[in-house]
Write a protein that holds these residues in place. Structure first.
Motif, PDB file in Angstrom:
ATOM      1  N   GLN A 111       0.824  -1.218   0.000  1.00 54.46           N
ATOM      2  CA  GLN A 111       0.000   0.000   0.000  1.00 54.46           C
ATOM      3  C   GLN A 111       0.854   1.263   0.000  1.00 54.46           C
ATOM      4  O   GLN A 111       0.574   2.217  -0.734  1.00 54.46           O
ATOM      5  CB  GLN A 111      -0.922  -0.009   1.218  1.00 54.46           C
ATOM      6  CG  GLN A 111      -2.045  -1.040   1.129  1.00 54.46           C
ATOM      7  CD  GLN A 111      -2.835  -1.151   2.409  1.00 54.46           C
ATOM      8  OE1 GLN A 111      -2.281  -1.114   3.503  1.00 54.46           O
ATOM      9  NE2 GLN A 111      -4.144  -1.306   2.290  1.00 54.46           N
ATOM     10  N   SER A 112       1.896   1.260   0.807  1.00 57.23           N
ATOM     11  CA  SER A 112       2.720   2.465   0.907  1.00 57.23           C
ATOM     12  C   SER A 112       3.597   2.665  -0.324  1.00 57.23           C
ATOM     13  O   SER A 112       3.737   3.789  -0.827  1.00 57.23           O
ATOM     14  CB  SER A 112       3.581   2.412   2.170  1.00 57.23           C
ATOM     15  OG  SER A 112       4.474   1.305   2.128  1.00 57.23           O
ATOM     16  N   THR A 113       4.172   1.591  -0.820  1.00 59.14           N
ATOM     17  CA  THR A 113       5.056   1.711  -1.986  1.00 59.14           C
ATOM     18  C   THR A 113       4.306   2.177  -3.226  1.00 59.14           C
ATOM     19  O   THR A 113       4.806   2.994  -4.003  1.00 59.14           O
ATOM     20  CB  THR A 113       5.743   0.361  -2.281  1.00 59.14           C
ATOM     21  OG1 THR A 113       6.517  -0.030  -1.141  1.00 59.14           O
ATOM     22  CG2 THR A 113       6.644   0.466  -3.502  1.00 59.14           C
ATOM     23  N   HIS A 114       3.087   1.676  -3.403  1.00 60.56           N
ATOM     24  CA  HIS A 114       2.351   1.945  -4.634  1.00 60.56           C
ATOM     25  C   HIS A 114       1.181   2.909  -4.438  1.00 60.56           C
ATOM     26  O   HIS A 114       0.474   3.190  -5.404  1.00 60.56           O
ATOM     27  CB  HIS A 114       1.847   0.623  -5.222  1.00 60.56           C
ATOM     28  CG  HIS A 114       2.955  -0.338  -5.547  1.00 60.56           C
ATOM     29  ND1 HIS A 114       3.759  -0.199  -6.652  1.00 60.56           N
ATOM     30  CD2 HIS A 114       3.420  -1.427  -4.882  1.00 60.56           C
ATOM     31  CE1 HIS A 114       4.660  -1.172  -6.674  1.00 60.56           C
ATOM     32  NE2 HIS A 114       4.482  -1.928  -5.605  1.00 60.56           N
ATOM     33  N   ASP A 115       1.012   3.402  -3.205  1.00 60.03           N
ATOM     34  CA  ASP A 115      -0.095   4.316  -2.917  1.00 60.03           C
ATOM     35  C   ASP A 115      -1.391   3.765  -3.513  1.00 60.03           C
ATOM     36  O   ASP A 115      -2.092   4.438  -4.283  1.00 60.03           O
ATOM     37  CB  ASP A 115       0.196   5.706  -3.475  1.00 60.03           C
ATOM     38  CG  ASP A 115      -0.835   6.746  -3.013  1.00 60.03           C
ATOM     39  OD1 ASP A 115      -1.446   6.542  -1.950  1.00 60.03           O
ATOM     40  OD2 ASP A 115      -1.018   7.749  -3.735  1.00 60.03           O
ATOM     41  N   ALA A 116      -1.687   2.520  -3.174  1.00 58.17           N
ATOM     42  CA  ALA A 116      -2.787   1.804  -3.811  1.00 58.17           C
ATOM     43  C   ALA A 116      -3.867   1.425  -2.806  1.00 58.17           C
ATOM     44  O   ALA A 116      -3.592   1.188  -1.625  1.00 58.17           O
ATOM     45  CB  ALA A 116      -2.256   0.543  -4.496  1.00 58.17           C
ATOM     46  N   ASP A 117      -5.087   1.362  -3.296  1.00 59.50           N
ATOM     47  CA  ASP A 117      -6.247   0.908  -2.521  1.00 59.50           C
ATOM     48  C   ASP A 117      -6.326  -0.607  -2.671  1.00 59.50           C
ATOM     49  O   ASP A 117      -6.756  -1.125  -3.710  1.00 59.50           O
ATOM     50  CB  ASP A 117      -7.513   1.577  -3.062  1.00 59.50           C
ATOM     51  CG  ASP A 117      -8.769   1.216  -2.260  1.00 59.50           C
ATOM     52  OD1 ASP A 117      -8.783   0.155  -1.615  1.00 59.50           O
ATOM     53  OD2 ASP A 117      -9.743   1.994  -2.310  1.00 59.50           O
ATOM     54  N   ILE A 118      -5.880  -1.340  -1.642  1.00 63.05           N
ATOM     55  CA  ILE A 118      -5.778  -2.795  -1.718  1.00 63.05           C
ATOM     56  C   ILE A 118      -6.573  -3.437  -0.591  1.00 63.05           C
ATOM     57  O   ILE A 118      -6.425  -3.082   0.581  1.00 63.05           O
ATOM     58  CB  ILE A 118      -4.315  -3.263  -1.618  1.00 63.05           C
ATOM     59  CG1 ILE A 118      -3.442  -2.551  -2.657  1.00 63.05           C
ATOM     60  CG2 ILE A 118      -4.224  -4.779  -1.803  1.00 63.05           C
ATOM     61  CD1 ILE A 118      -1.951  -2.804  -2.469  1.00 63.05           C
ATOM     62  N   THR A 119      -7.422  -4.388  -0.944  1.00 61.25           N
ATOM     63  CA  THR A 119      -8.188  -5.170   0.020  1.00 61.25           C
ATOM     64  C   THR A 119      -7.765  -6.629  -0.090  1.00 61.25           C
ATOM     65  O   THR A 119      -7.585  -7.143  -1.204  1.00 61.25           O
ATOM     66  CB  THR A 119      -9.702  -5.066  -0.279  1.00 61.25           C
ATOM     67  OG1 THR A 119     -10.113  -3.710  -0.163  1.00 61.25           O
ATOM     68  CG2 THR A 119     -10.509  -5.930   0.684  1.00 61.25           C
ATOM     69  N   ILE A 120      -7.597  -7.304   1.043  1.00 54.94           N
ATOM     70  CA  ILE A 120      -7.343  -8.745   1.034  1.00 54.94           C
ATOM     71  C   ILE A 120      -8.572  -9.455   1.600  1.00 54.94           C
ATOM     72  O   ILE A 120      -9.040  -9.129   2.697  1.00 54.94           O
ATOM     73  CB  ILE A 120      -6.103  -9.122   1.857  1.00 54.94           C
ATOM     74  CG1 ILE A 120      -4.839  -8.562   1.192  1.00 54.94           C
ATOM     75  CG2 ILE A 120      -5.989 -10.646   1.967  1.00 54.94           C
ATOM     76  CD1 ILE A 120      -3.554  -8.926   1.921  1.00 54.94           C
ATOM     77  N   LEU A 121      -9.101 -10.418   0.845  1.00 47.70           N
ATOM     78  CA  LEU A 121     -10.199 -11.263   1.304  1.00 47.70           C
ATOM     79  C   LEU A 121      -9.704 -12.701   1.346  1.00 47.70           C
ATOM     80  O   LEU A 121      -9.018 -13.147   0.419  1.00 47.70           O
ATOM     81  CB  LEU A 121     -11.407 -11.153   0.369  1.00 47.70           C
ATOM     82  CG  LEU A 121     -12.076  -9.778   0.287  1.00 47.70           C
ATOM     83  CD1 LEU A 121     -13.205  -9.802  -0.738  1.00 47.70           C
ATOM     84  CD2 LEU A 121     -12.605  -9.348   1.646  1.00 47.70           C
ATOM     85  N   HIS A 122     -10.049 -13.402   2.404  1.00 47.45           N
ATOM     86  CA  HIS A 122      -9.528 -14.759   2.585  1.00 47.45           C
ATOM     87  C   HIS A 122     -10.516 -15.808   2.095  1.00 47.45           C
ATOM     88  O   HIS A 122     -11.701 -15.760   2.413  1.00 47.45           O
ATOM     89  CB  HIS A 122      -9.216 -15.013   4.053  1.00 47.45           C
ATOM     90  CG  HIS A 122      -8.625 -16.361   4.319  1.00 47.45           C
ATOM     91  ND1 HIS A 122      -7.435 -16.768   3.756  1.00 47.45           N
ATOM     92  CD2 HIS A 122      -9.076 -17.407   5.071  1.00 47.45           C
ATOM     93  CE1 HIS A 122      -7.165 -17.999   4.166  1.00 47.45           C
ATOM     94  NE2 HIS A 122      -8.141 -18.412   4.950  1.00 47.45           N
ATOM     95  N   ASN A 123     -10.016 -16.744   1.321  1.00 50.13           N
ATOM     96  CA  ASN A 123     -10.787 -17.912   0.896  1.00 50.13           C
ATOM     97  C   ASN A 123     -10.353 -19.094   1.745  1.00 50.13           C
ATOM     98  O   ASN A 123      -9.279 -19.649   1.533  1.00 50.13           O
ATOM     99  CB  ASN A 123     -10.530 -18.196  -0.592  1.00 50.13           C
ATOM    100  CG  ASN A 123     -11.121 -19.524  -1.036  1.00 50.13           C
ATOM    101  OD1 ASN A 123     -12.007 -20.069  -0.379  1.00 50.13           O
ATOM    102  ND2 ASN A 123     -10.630 -20.043  -2.146  1.00 50.13           N
ATOM    103  N   ASP A 124     -11.188 -19.454   2.710  1.00 54.02           N
ATOM    104  CA  ASP A 124     -10.806 -20.562   3.595  1.00 54.02           C
ATOM    105  C   ASP A 124     -11.012 -21.926   2.944  1.00 54.02           C
ATOM    106  O   ASP A 124     -10.621 -22.947   3.501  1.00 54.02           O
ATOM    107  CB  ASP A 124     -11.543 -20.481   4.934  1.00 54.02           C
ATOM    108  CG  ASP A 124     -13.058 -20.520   4.780  1.00 54.02           C
ATOM    109  OD1 ASP A 124     -13.546 -20.631   3.636  1.00 54.02           O
ATOM    110  OD2 ASP A 124     -13.754 -20.424   5.805  1.00 54.02           O
ATOM    111  N   ARG A 125     -11.600 -21.946   1.730  1.00 54.58           N
ATOM    112  CA  ARG A 125     -11.730 -23.204   0.983  1.00 54.58           C
ATOM    113  C   ARG A 125     -10.751 -23.216  -0.189  1.00 54.58           C
ATOM    114  O   ARG A 125     -11.110 -23.495  -1.313  1.00 54.58           O
ATOM    115  CB  ARG A 125     -13.173 -23.378   0.477  1.00 54.58           C
ATOM    116  CG  ARG A 125     -14.195 -23.657   1.556  1.00 54.58           C
ATOM    117  CD  ARG A 125     -13.862 -24.909   2.397  1.00 54.58           C
ATOM    118  NE  ARG A 125     -13.503 -26.072   1.596  1.00 54.58           N
ATOM    119  CZ  ARG A 125     -14.401 -26.938   1.108  1.00 54.58           C
ATOM    120  NH1 ARG A 125     -15.689 -26.735   1.328  1.00 54.58           N
ATOM    121  NH2 ARG A 125     -14.003 -27.982   0.412  1.00 54.58           N
TER     122      ARG A 125
END
Length: 244
Positions: A65-79
């Motif tokens: 996020q800091s290096t690329h000044d980007a809007d990043i979301t992480i969603l987890h797939n537990d399967r």
């Protein structure tokens, strides 16, 4: 535009102890490269689907996020034991929350020449089908591709997809792992899941009869799938040759 990056795989063939998307080449992870390149060509928001090694991706998030000044979301797939179509579906809530009519999709372990991405962004913008897949013509420029592992595609004279899969006997294109999808595609994935079908290719097949799955030919540029040690070495060689 916005991009979903699948990074949930168990990494059984390139066993580095980290998700393949965090493999570093020329001082940059595959994930960071995706964010840098796609942001250059107009992507505003990123959604990473984690699975295997999720905590390592989460730890990498602040730096990305800091290096690329980007809007990043992480969603987890537990399967993440299921096939890649299930990981795509995990992005449904993110797509709906952000009111996206369509979005790009790629794999965290793929790598593209920036010009390849630019060409697909331009060519796919005017097409109206539910699914658009960047394909390449088999030939000298992609002879490094693992022919046993690459997904093959058969397209008609208008570019509509007639058949797709790793084992199809007749094909005239390679699936490069880069898509543009309308949000309605999640309904198709759900129908596939109801039939215990979890691959992206199986959902593509459901769109073929209605001519809602179209290929976009992007040729003359380098790309690769960094899936195993041989792929890693071929990618390093391509970088040394300034092709990536």
């Amino acid at each position: 535009m916005n991009l979903v990056i699948l990074a949930a795989g168990k990494n059984t063939r390139l066993d580095t102890g980290i998700p393949k998307s965090l493999v570093t080449l020329n001082g940059e992870t595959l994930m960071a490269r995706h964010i840098r390149i796609f942001k250059r060509f107009g992507v505003k928001k990123f959604c990473i689907i984690s699975g295997y090694g999720a905590e390592k991706l989460q730890n990498a998030l602040p730096g990305l996020q800091s290096t690329h000044d980007a809007d990043i979301t992480i969603l987890h797939n537990d399967r993440f034991d299921l096939e890649n179509g299930f990981s795509v579906f995990r992005a449904k809530e993110w797509v709906e929350k952000n009111n996206m009519g369509d979005f790009f999709l790629t794999m965290g372990d793929h790598i593209f020449d920036p010009a390849f991405v630019e060409e697909f962004v331009k060519k796919s913008s005017g097409l109206g089908t539910t699914l658009q897949l960047a394909v390449d013509m088999p030939g000298e420029s992609n002879k490094h591709i693992d022919i046993d592992d690459v997904t093959k595609v058969l397209v008609d004279d208008e570019g509509f997809i007639d058949s797709i899969g790793k084992k199809i006997p007749d094909y005239n294109r390679y699936d490069t792992g880069l898509f543009r999808l309308k949000s309605e595609v999640f309904d198709v994935f759900q129908k596939s899941f109801d039939q215990k079908e979890y691959t992206i290719s199986e959902s593509v097949s459901k769109l073929m009869d209605s001519h809602e799955a179209k290929s976009v030919l992007v040729e003359g540029y380098t790309w690769n799938d960094v899936d195993n040690p041989d792929d890693l070495q071929s990618t390093i060689k391509l970088m040394d040759e300034s092709r990536l």
